[in-house]
Design an enzyme around this catalytic site. Structure first.
Site, PDB file in Angstrom:
ATOM      1  N   ARG A  12       0.841  -1.203   0.000  1.00 56.19           N
ATOM      2  CA  ARG A  12       0.000   0.000   0.000  1.00 56.19           C
ATOM      3  C   ARG A  12       0.871   1.246   0.000  1.00 56.19           C
ATOM      4  O   ARG A  12       1.151   1.829  -1.027  1.00 56.19           O
ATOM      5  CB  ARG A  12      -0.966  -0.020   1.194  1.00 56.19           C
ATOM      6  CG  ARG A  12      -2.177   0.928   1.033  1.00 56.19           C
ATOM      7  CD  ARG A  12      -1.892   2.399   1.283  1.00 56.19           C
ATOM      8  NE  ARG A  12      -1.488   2.667   2.663  1.00 56.19           N
ATOM      9  CZ  ARG A  12      -1.257   3.887   3.125  1.00 56.19           C
ATOM     10  NH1 ARG A  12      -1.358   4.943   2.330  1.00 56.19           N
ATOM     11  NH2 ARG A  12      -0.843   4.066   4.367  1.00 56.19           N
ATOM     12  N   ASP A  13       1.341   1.631   1.146  1.00 55.58           N
ATOM     13  CA  ASP A  13       2.125   2.858   1.233  1.00 55.58           C
ATOM     14  C   ASP A  13       3.395   2.763   0.411  1.00 55.58           C
ATOM     15  O   ASP A  13       3.862   3.741  -0.162  1.00 55.58           O
ATOM     16  CB  ASP A  13       2.454   3.154   2.704  1.00 55.58           C
ATOM     17  CG  ASP A  13       2.759   4.623   2.942  1.00 55.58           C
ATOM     18  OD1 ASP A  13       2.699   5.410   1.988  1.00 55.58           O
ATOM     19  OD2 ASP A  13       3.054   4.976   4.093  1.00 55.58           O
TER      20      ASP A  13
ATOM     21  N   HIS B  48       3.643   4.529  12.629  1.00 58.80           N
ATOM     22  CA  HIS B  48       3.929   4.510  11.192  1.00 58.80           C
ATOM     23  C   HIS B  48       4.956   5.598  10.909  1.00 58.80           C
ATOM     24  O   HIS B  48       4.651   6.787  11.010  1.00 58.80           O
ATOM     25  CB  HIS B  48       2.642   4.760  10.397  1.00 58.80           C
ATOM     26  CG  HIS B  48       2.850   4.818   8.911  1.00 58.80           C
ATOM     27  ND1 HIS B  48       2.742   3.709   8.109  1.00 58.80           N
ATOM     28  CD2 HIS B  48       3.163   5.851   8.089  1.00 58.80           C
ATOM     29  CE1 HIS B  48       2.979   4.060   6.849  1.00 58.80           C
ATOM     30  NE2 HIS B  48       3.245   5.352   6.818  1.00 58.80           N
TER      31      HIS B  48
ATOM     32  N   HIS C  16       8.340   7.348   8.612  1.00 60.06           N
ATOM     33  CA  HIS C  16       9.065   7.514   7.352  1.00 60.06           C
ATOM     34  C   HIS C  16      10.507   7.904   7.672  1.00 60.06           C
ATOM     35  O   HIS C  16      10.799   8.402   8.753  1.00 60.06           O
ATOM     36  CB  HIS C  16       8.378   8.571   6.480  1.00 60.06           C
ATOM     37  CG  HIS C  16       7.114   8.086   5.854  1.00 60.06           C
ATOM     38  ND1 HIS C  16       6.976   7.863   4.509  1.00 60.06           N
ATOM     39  CD2 HIS C  16       5.917   7.751   6.408  1.00 60.06           C
ATOM     40  CE1 HIS C  16       5.757   7.425   4.247  1.00 60.06           C
ATOM     41  NE2 HIS C  16       5.092   7.343   5.385  1.00 60.06           N
TER      42      HIS C  16
ATOM     43  N   CYS D 233       3.932   9.571   0.425  1.00 57.64           N
ATOM     44  CA  CYS D 233       2.554  10.016   0.212  1.00 57.64           C
ATOM     45  C   CYS D 233       2.486  10.960  -0.982  1.00 57.64           C
ATOM     46  O   CYS D 233       3.192  11.976  -1.009  1.00 57.64           O
ATOM     47  CB  CYS D 233       2.023  10.728   1.459  1.00 57.64           C
ATOM     48  SG  CYS D 233       0.356  11.409   1.250  1.00 57.64           S
TER      49      CYS D 233
ATOM     50  N   ASN E 157       9.086   4.898   3.398  1.00 56.04           N
ATOM     51  CA  ASN E 157       8.841   4.387   4.736  1.00 56.04           C
ATOM     52  C   ASN E 157      10.144   3.903   5.366  1.00 56.04           C
ATOM     53  O   ASN E 157      11.144   3.667   4.680  1.00 56.04           O
ATOM     54  CB  ASN E 157       7.865   3.214   4.667  1.00 56.04           C
ATOM     55  CG  ASN E 157       6.476   3.630   4.236  1.00 56.04           C
ATOM     56  OD1 ASN E 157       5.637   3.972   5.050  1.00 56.04           O
ATOM     57  ND2 ASN E 157       6.236   3.587   2.937  1.00 56.04           N
TER      58      ASN E 157
END
Length: 307
Positions: free
Chosen positions: A16-17, A208, A210, A241, A250
């Protein structure tokens, strides 16, 4: 093996990310290969896709197809990013049972990312919770831009506590605190995670992070020490993002695992993970950002983690 304590679970968010900023689509079959490889290696939880519109985030366009091909047992380990009750409904119809309901602490980023105010997203959350619970599922409260916003700057910790304490978030099993831009520092992460643990309803806390400023692993360890029970990472540090200028990839899953050494992670697991990561990033034309992968390919053959 020097396992980091307290222990926390890794959630790999590559599908996903990790993928959402890439310019190359991965077919459903390839996504399934990666997901099943990660599960087979012992990764306890994964984020496998997003219900964001395919015209806005093209790499997520086949998320429903991915969900539909996974078994119920596999889906029990998988999370899907959602931002509206309708997203939850569609993902649930495909078979998903774990939903990450995400919105931003800052209105500016929420409008850029989701197209509505933070208040509107929060107001819709009870309906999303009801749908998730109606299918026997779990839902997370995910707060993006928990530390800084690309448009508004610093976000007050009090704002995060206010959202976390809002009655409309009742029913969430987890709360995700997201350093969306990777601009936080360890003391800052520890302070906010500590406040969430001490001042908000009892839920599993997820961090979460980065690695924009090179502190992804340090922030992750700080979050675990302060009470986070799960932490996010992606293969090779892939990700970012599309609606957050300045955000990079990430925190690499390989780096988090090498630092925390969970009981299921061994040199042979790392070797397989390195192969998987290198092949995927080469396929996508993306740079390798994991220091652990770079170290594992070194010439220091006497070190058991070199592959």
């Amino acid at each position: 093996m020097y396992e980091f304590a307290p222990a926390a679970r890794l959630r790999d968010v590559t599908m996903r990310d990790g993928l959402q900023l890439t310019g190359k689509m991965l077919p459903t079959e390839r996504k399934l290969e990666v997901i099943r490889a990660l599960i087979g290696l012992g990764v306890p939880e994964l984020e496998i896709g997003s219900m964001a519109r395919g015209d806005k985030v093209p790499p997520m366009a086949n998320t429903l197809e991915v969900i539909g091909e996974l078994t119920a047992e596999e889906l029990a380990q998988c999370w899907v990013w959602v931002a509206t009750p309708r997203h939850v409904e569609k993902a649930a119809a495909a078979g998903a049972r774990n939903f990450q309901y995400c919105f931003s602490a800052s209105d500016s980023h929420n409008r850029a990312n989701i197209g509505r105010s933070t208040e509107d997203s929060l107001a819709a959350m009870p309906a999303a919770v009801d749908i998730a619970h109606s299918v026997g599922g779990a839902i997370e409260l995910c707060i993006a831009t928990s530390f800084t916003c690309p448009f508004e700057g610093a976000v007050s910790p009090d704002r995060i506590i206010e959202i976390a304490d809002d009655e409309r978030a009742t029913g969430a099993t987890d709360i995700v605190i997201a350093d969306t831009l990777g601009q936080a520092v360890p003391a800052q992460v520890a302070a906010l995670i500590g406040r969430v643990a001490g001042e908000t309803p009892s839920r599993r806390i997820v961090f979460h992070g980065h690695d924009t400023w090179g502190l992804g692993v340090a922030n992750t360890l700080a979050a675990i020490s302060a009470g986070a029970g799960m932490v996010d990472g992606s293969l090779g540090g892939l990700g970012g993002c599309p609606f957050a200028p300045g955000a990079s990839g990430n925190t690499p899953s390989e780096d988090i695992l090498f630092a925390t050494r969970p009981t299921w992670f061994a040199p042979e697991t790392l070797a397989a993970l390195v192969d998987l990561s290198e092949h995927l990033l080469t396929e996508l034309g993306e740079p390798m950002r994991s220091k652990t992968v770079q170290g594992a390919r070194s010439e220091a053959r006497a070190f058991e983690w070199v592959v």
